[in-house]
Motif scaffolding. Structure first.
Motif, PDB file in Angstrom:
ATOM      1  N   CYS A 161      13.165   8.831   2.000  1.00 17.62           N
ATOM      2  CA  CYS A 161      12.281   8.000   1.104  1.00 17.62           C
ATOM      3  C   CYS A 161      13.028   6.774   0.411  1.00 17.62           C
ATOM      4  O   CYS A 161      14.352   7.001  -0.216  1.00 17.62           O
ATOM      5  CB  CYS A 161      11.752   8.829  -0.075  1.00 17.62           C
ATOM      6  N   LEU A 162      12.624   5.549   0.722  1.00 16.21           N
ATOM      7  CA  LEU A 162      13.313   4.352   0.389  1.00 16.21           C
ATOM      8  C   LEU A 162      13.482   4.400  -1.215  1.00 16.21           C
ATOM      9  O   LEU A 162      14.513   3.392  -1.784  1.00 16.21           O
ATOM     10  CB  LEU A 162      12.599   3.116   1.015  1.00 16.21           C
ATOM     11  N   GLY A 163      12.319   4.915  -1.879  1.00 15.82           N
ATOM     12  CA  GLY A 163      12.457   4.773  -3.489  1.00 15.82           C
ATOM     13  C   GLY A 163      12.813   5.793  -4.143  1.00 15.82           C
ATOM     14  O   GLY A 163      12.554   6.054  -5.165  1.00 15.82           O
ATOM     15  N   ALA A 164      13.618   6.777  -3.515  1.00 16.23           N
ATOM     16  CA  ALA A 164      14.137   7.835  -4.058  1.00 16.23           C
ATOM     17  C   ALA A 164      14.743   7.619  -5.265  1.00 16.23           C
ATOM     18  O   ALA A 164      14.577   8.223  -6.448  1.00 16.23           O
ATOM     19  CB  ALA A 164      14.874   8.675  -3.121  1.00 16.23           C
ATOM     20  N   SER A 177       0.741  -1.317   0.180  1.00 14.66           N
ATOM     21  CA  SER A 177       0.100  -0.141  -0.109  1.00 14.66           C
ATOM     22  C   SER A 177       0.888   1.236  -0.101  1.00 14.66           C
ATOM     23  O   SER A 177       0.642   2.126  -0.644  1.00 14.66           O
ATOM     24  CB  SER A 177      -1.012  -0.015   1.103  1.00 14.66           C
ATOM     25  N   LEU A 178       1.968   1.249   0.780  1.00 19.30           N
ATOM     26  CA  LEU A 178       2.782   2.562   0.930  1.00 19.30           C
ATOM     27  C   LEU A 178       3.503   2.659  -0.524  1.00 19.30           C
ATOM     28  O   LEU A 178       3.648   3.682  -0.975  1.00 19.30           O
ATOM     29  CB  LEU A 178       3.829   2.302   1.998  1.00 19.30           C
ATOM     30  N   LEU A 179       4.180   1.560  -1.042  1.00 18.92           N
ATOM     31  CA  LEU A 179       4.646   1.540  -2.243  1.00 18.92           C
ATOM     32  C   LEU A 179       3.906   2.219  -3.499  1.00 18.92           C
ATOM     33  O   LEU A 179       4.557   3.020  -4.195  1.00 18.92           O
ATOM     34  CB  LEU A 179       5.191  -0.004  -2.572  1.00 18.92           C
ATOM     35  N   ASN A 205       3.782   6.069  -6.312  1.00 21.17           N
ATOM     36  CA  ASN A 205       3.242   6.449  -7.460  1.00 21.17           C
ATOM     37  C   ASN A 205       2.954   7.913  -7.307  1.00 21.17           C
ATOM     38  O   ASN A 205       3.404   8.781  -8.450  1.00 21.17           O
ATOM     39  CB  ASN A 205       1.731   5.990  -7.753  1.00 21.17           C
ATOM     40  N   GLU A 206       2.758   8.482  -6.163  1.00 21.59           N
ATOM     41  CA  GLU A 206       2.395  10.004  -6.032  1.00 21.59           C
ATOM     42  C   GLU A 206       3.615  10.992  -6.410  1.00 21.59           C
ATOM     43  O   GLU A 206       3.462  11.722  -7.107  1.00 21.59           O
ATOM     44  CB  GLU A 206       1.768  10.171  -4.409  1.00 21.59           C
ATOM     45  N   THR A 207       4.685  10.608  -5.772  1.00 20.12           N
ATOM     46  CA  THR A 207       5.935  11.343  -6.200  1.00 20.12           C
ATOM     47  C   THR A 207       6.164  11.370  -7.334  1.00 20.12           C
ATOM     48  O   THR A 207       6.616  12.383  -8.197  1.00 20.12           O
ATOM     49  CB  THR A 207       7.215  10.779  -4.955  1.00 20.12           C
ATOM     50  N   THR A 208       6.558  10.221  -8.173  1.00 20.72           N
ATOM     51  CA  THR A 208       6.834  10.252  -9.459  1.00 20.72           C
ATOM     52  C   THR A 208       5.759  10.627 -10.364  1.00 20.72           C
ATOM     53  O   THR A 208       6.113  11.484 -11.203  1.00 20.72           O
ATOM     54  CB  THR A 208       7.010   8.785  -9.911  1.00 20.72           C
ATOM     55  N   GLY A 241      12.200  13.924   1.514  1.00 21.64           N
ATOM     56  CA  GLY A 241      12.215  13.842   3.037  1.00 21.64           C
ATOM     57  C   GLY A 241      13.465  14.420   3.298  1.00 21.64           C
ATOM     58  O   GLY A 241      14.476  14.629   2.365  1.00 21.64           O
ATOM     59  N   ALA A 242      13.609  14.764   4.609  1.00 25.45           N
ATOM     60  CA  ALA A 242      14.978  14.962   5.259  1.00 25.45           C
ATOM     61  C   ALA A 242      15.968  13.940   5.706  1.00 25.45           C
ATOM     62  O   ALA A 242      15.309  12.649   5.862  1.00 25.45           O
ATOM     63  CB  ALA A 242      14.778  15.928   6.443  1.00 25.45           C
TER      64      ALA A 242
END
Length: 407
Positions: free
Chosen positions: A359-362, A242-244, A249-252, A352-353
């Motif tokens: 962010c793990l998926g940055a 759900s997080l992924l 999705n949202e950031t990209t 994120g800071a």
């Protein structure tokens, strides 16, 4: 007593205003030396952290600035929603550290390399479809397919489920937007629970299958991982997925949508980018993320009294870390309101800071945005927005619901 300025932060009408109006308010908040308290009707309210060093220091001290019970709402979640949404993003150590280790070790070089090929292939396919389709909604036909299809492919989700995953994700992301309407006529709480339940059920079924029939996907890696003798159980797997699909999705999606708008609104920067696409694209991606800041804020709750940048906050206080304001901090960024793809250094907080919740998926998000923008502006260098974007009316996400494009 909160001023009218501070009350705006909890009012969705403020977040529907122009970028310039929002920037003006946050500039005034960064300039104040007092604590900034923002009321929330029927709730304890929160304090706004608007300066870069405030946000960075809070992020580096998770023992004081807790992500529990939630990082994504000024209001504490219901028991039902906490069950669904209590993912890594709303956890503290030691549980957060353990689960993050499991997830991090599952992102193997082999998996990332395979995903990189998928990103390039999907980018070509999206641009080919766009070239054939002609003028269209950029969000629907270009920005949305990339992150969700990559995540589903990476997890091993059957293609037959893609549309339902996209539908669930769109509703969850839009739930804070009062302009969003559920086509089934259900109230938002019911719809939200149903969509989360679907995502969790999908992961539980796939997890059971992959424990018996391993494959070359992330679900297999997560269900067979052994970090300190543990792997992800069905509940953790559902929460992570759900997080992924939501955060990934949202950031990209919004970074890509804002990229089109920004490069249309700033033709000099667009021409600069196109003059040397390969050399300037990495810097352009970082500036797009800084300038747009797709995820506007995160919440923390104090576990003890703490003095932050000269102001004392008390145990139980709720604070909101405004990344959008930190990314405009005049003490860190020269000409922060200028969109400059050559900006260097660019220590933005768009993912994120620094700290355990960065962010793990940055890295994956950067790759997706970079590859798709390269393909778009190589094949269709005259691509541009043809009208103003329709923005999501929500404070948490700096989102674009639609923007027409042509080339």
């Amino acid at each position: 007593m909160p001023s009218l300025v501070e009350q705006k932060l909890s009012n969705l009408d403020f977040w529907a205003k122009s970028q310039a109006e929002r920037d003006e308010l946050f500039a005034s908040l960064r300039a104040t030396q007092e604590r900034i308290f923002c009321p929330v009707p029927g709730e304890p309210g929160f304090y706004a952290l608007t300066r870069y060093e405030q946000v960075a220091e809070a992020s580096r001290n998770p023992g004081v600035f807790s992500s529990q019970p939630t990082a994504v709402s000024p209001i504490d979640p219901s028991t039902q929603m906490a069950e669904y949404s209590g993912s890594l993003i709303s956890m503290d150590d030691p549980r957060h550290a353990r689960l993050r280790r499991i997830v991090s070790r599952s992102f193997t070089p082999r998996l990332i390399e395979r995903v990189s090929g998928d990103v390039a292939s999907l980018a070509r396919h999206i641009v080919e479809d766009l070239a054939e389709r002609g003028p269209c909604d950029f969000v629907e036909h270009v920005a949305t397919p990339m992150p969700l299809q990559i995540i589903c492919s990476m997890m091993g989700i059957p293609e037959s489920e893609f549309d339902d995953v996209i539908d669930a994700t769109n509703l969850i992301l839009a739930v804070g937007d009062p302009d969003h309407r559920d086509g089934d006529g259900k109230n938002r709480a019911t719809s939200l629970a149903e969509k989360f339940s679907y995502l969790h059920g999908l992961m539980a079924d796939l997890g059971r299958l992959r424990r018996e029939q391993p494959a070359d996907d992330l679900v297999t890696a997560l269900t067979h991982a052994n970090v300190d003798g543990e792997a992800l159980d069905d509940r953790d797997l559902g929460r992570f997925f759900s997080l992924l699909v939501i955060a990934g999705n949202e950031t990209t999606r919004n970074a890509l949508s804002h990229a089109l708008v920004l490069l249309t609104e700033h033709p000099v920067q667009r021409d600069l980018l196109l003059a040397d696409l390969d050399a300037r694209l990495p810097g352009a991606v970082e500036e797009i993320v800084r300038y747009a800041t797709p995820v506007t804020w995160m919440r923390r709750t104090l576990t003890r009294d703490y003095e932050l940048q000269g102001q004392v906050y008390r145990t139980g206080d709720r604070v909101i870390l405004y990344y959008n304001s930190a990314n405009r901090d005049e003490n860190v960024f020269k000409d922060p309101y200028v969109f400059d793809i050559t900006r260097s250094p660019n220590p933005h907080l768009g993912f994120g800071a620094p700290g355990p919740h960065f962010c793990l998926g940055a890295h994956l998000a950067r790759r997706e945005v970079t590859v798709l923008l390269r393909e778009l502006y190589t094949r269709l260098p005259n691509l541009h927005a043809t009208d103003a974007p329709v923005r999501q009316r929500t404070s948490f996400i700096h989102g674009i619901r639609s923007v027409p494009c042509a080339f």
